[in-house]
Design a protein around this motif. Structure first.
Motif, short mmCIF file in Angstrom:
data_model
loop_
_atom_site.label_atom_id
_atom_site.label_comp_id
_atom_site.label_asym_id
_atom_site.label_seq_id
_atom_site.Cartn_x
_atom_site.Cartn_y
_atom_site.Cartn_z
N VAL A 189 2.74 -16.17 -30.08
CA VAL A 189 1.40 -15.62 -30.68
C VAL A 189 0.64 -16.97 -31.26
CG1 VAL A 189 -0.05 -14.56 -32.13
CG2 VAL A 189 2.12 -13.26 -30.98
N LEU A 190 -0.46 -17.37 -30.73
CA LEU A 190 -1.17 -18.53 -31.49
C LEU A 190 -2.35 -17.87 -32.16
CD1 LEU A 190 -1.27 -21.06 -28.54
CD2 LEU A 190 0.37 -20.94 -30.55
N ALA A 191 -2.71 -17.87 -33.41
CA ALA A 191 -3.89 -17.16 -34.09
C ALA A 191 -4.38 -17.94 -34.99
CB ALA A 191 -3.33 -15.87 -34.74
N GLY A 192 -5.65 -17.87 -35.46
CA GLY A 192 -6.41 -18.76 -36.32
C GLY A 192 -7.67 -18.62 -35.84
N PRO A 193 -8.78 -19.03 -36.83
CA PRO A 193 -10.03 -19.24 -36.43
C PRO A 193 -10.35 -20.33 -35.37
CG PRO A 193 -9.72 -20.11 -38.65
CD PRO A 193 -8.66 -19.55 -38.11
N PRO A 194 -11.33 -20.21 -34.61
CA PRO A 194 -11.62 -21.41 -33.62
C PRO A 194 -12.29 -22.53 -34.26
CG PRO A 194 -13.16 -19.62 -33.20
CD PRO A 194 -12.22 -19.00 -34.38
N HIS A 195 -12.18 -23.56 -33.50
CA HIS A 195 -13.00 -24.79 -34.00
C HIS A 195 -14.53 -24.52 -33.92
CE1 HIS A 195 -14.12 -28.81 -34.39
NE2 HIS A 195 -14.77 -28.88 -32.98
#
Length: 413
Positions: A247-253
């Motif tokens: 799982v890769l999560a976080g706000p986009p650039h």
């Protein structure tokens, strides 16, 4: 006590350091009655405005015209010139805002036009300064573009430098700063980041995706900027057995940011890479701000392939949650906290080596996971660090412009 917090970014804009600044002063207000207001720069919201965040007064000071020019000239020969223009334009506006305010102390987080302007203001006007180094800067002495050679200032007196890793402490010492350097990790709320029961783990997994009982879940939560290196973990997934899910999560650039990264429209490129490698069905990408504590509750292993990290607070949060970590061996701040086979593994950025260590980390026993959590909690808890904040803030407010602060003496008084 009234503290002016000056941050390179601030909520609702996503930033680890901005969020920590906000949460720190929320706790300090509740525990000790310390008041705060905020001046911040910004990238995601390039508009100057005043707003409130959890009853805290915030002024974001940016120049939309200058930011737009920086965005248009990014990665061109003009970029250094336009970036310099933006820094000086916004710093001038910040100086005007500082002149209108009344406060006892300035607490700076990060590097931006606002933070550099605040540092210089504090030095010129004899205002106590706490300078929190949140990025891997070469030196605590920060300048506006083009001014380093003909301007200087003093960080030895009426100032406390916060070094969130031993590497930043070394860089501060190289700049001649020793006694007034407070070396400690970013605080972790150990009531949220703690080992969970099997029932809680299953419940969170069911909400995050279709993960079976035999699946091994690898989690990485970080903003999708280039140095966070999300794509590398897709290479690693290829070398792992079929029951390992990522799982890769976080706000986009965001496109207005001058550094590289993966924007929302570019997320399909990561999915395409996963399909080419034959691991697309084992990859979940969540391009959004998520609750790291919840994702750790569901995970077997947490990974940190990032580069150029001042600390990497999510790494400490993972250990506190009893989740073993596999991290980039080339990062000094990671070396400070990871002990091979005890709370995780350090590996160079080699996909096959990472796969072997992830398998080993996933096999760590429950007693070992509980021990790694207990071993770190006394060093990183918000309770411990907030008490130390209070002592140092009081000492700074009492100090005079020509007075050096001895951190160890203050904390042991």
């Amino acid at each position: 006590m009234n503290v002016l917090v000056v941050s390179s970014k601030y909520p609702p804009e996503f930033s680890g350091s901005g969020l920590r600044a906000h949460q720190t002063y929320q706790r300090l207000h509740q525990k000790f009655g310390i008041e705060s207001e905020v001046i911040a720069s910004g990238i995601e919201f390039p508009v100057r405005e005043r707003y409130t965040e959890d009853d805290v007064s915030v002024e974001r000071i940016v120049s939309p015209q200058a930011r737009n020019l920086v965005s248009k000239t990014a990665r061109t020969p003009l970029s250094r010139l336009t970036n310099s223009l933006m820094f000086h334009t916004e710093a001038r506006a910040v100086r005007g805002a500082l002149a209108e305010r009344d406060f006892d102390l300035i607490h700076v987080f990060g590097y931006s036009p606002a933070t550099v302007a605040a540092i210089l203001w504090s030095r010129k006007h004899g205002v106590p300064l706490m300078l929190e180094l949140v990025n891997m800067v070469a030196s605590p002495y920060l300048y506006l573009p083009g001014t380093r050679r003909f301007s200087g200032y003093d960080l030895a007196n009426q100032c406390v430098i916060v070094a969130i890793s031993e590497e930043l402490e070394r860089r501060s010492q190289k700049a001649g700063l020793t006694d007034n350097v407070w070396t400690r990790p970013n605080p972790v709320d150990v009531s949220r980041y703690a080992p969970v029961s099997d029932d809680r783990r299953s419940e969170v997994r069911s909400r995050l995706g279709s993960f079976g009982g035999g699946d091994k879940l690898i989690v990485y939560v970080a903003k999708f900027i280039g140095r966070k290196n999300h794509s590398f973990l897709i290479d690693v997934l290829k070398h792992l057995p079929g029951n390992f899910k990522l799982v890769l999560a976080g706000p986009p650039h965001v496109e207005s940011d001058s550094i590289s990264g993966v924007t929302l429209s570019q997320m399909p490129e990561l999915e395409t890479k996963a399909r080419v490698l034959g691991v697309a069905e084992r990859l979940t990408i969540t391009p959004d701000v998520v609750d790291h504590a919840e994702y750790l509750s569901a995970s077997d292993v947490s990974c940190f392939p990032s580069e150029d990290e001042a600390m990497g607070t999510p790494l400490l949060e993972a250990i506190a949650a009893g989740v073993p970590v596999v991290a980039n061996a080339g990062e000094p701040s990671f070396q400070q906290w990871i002990t091979n086979a005890e709370n995780g593994f350090l590996e160079p950025l080699d996909a096959e080596k990472w796969a072997k260590s992830i398998i080993a980390a996933s096999e760590m026993s429950v007693p070992q996971r509980l021990k790694m959590s207990a071993d770190i909690n006394d060093q990183i808890s918000t309770e411990v660090i907030d008490q130390q904040y209070k002592l140092l803030l009081d000492r700074l407010v009492e100090s005079t412009p020509d007075e050096a602060i001895n951190v160890n003496a203050t904390l042991n008084s």
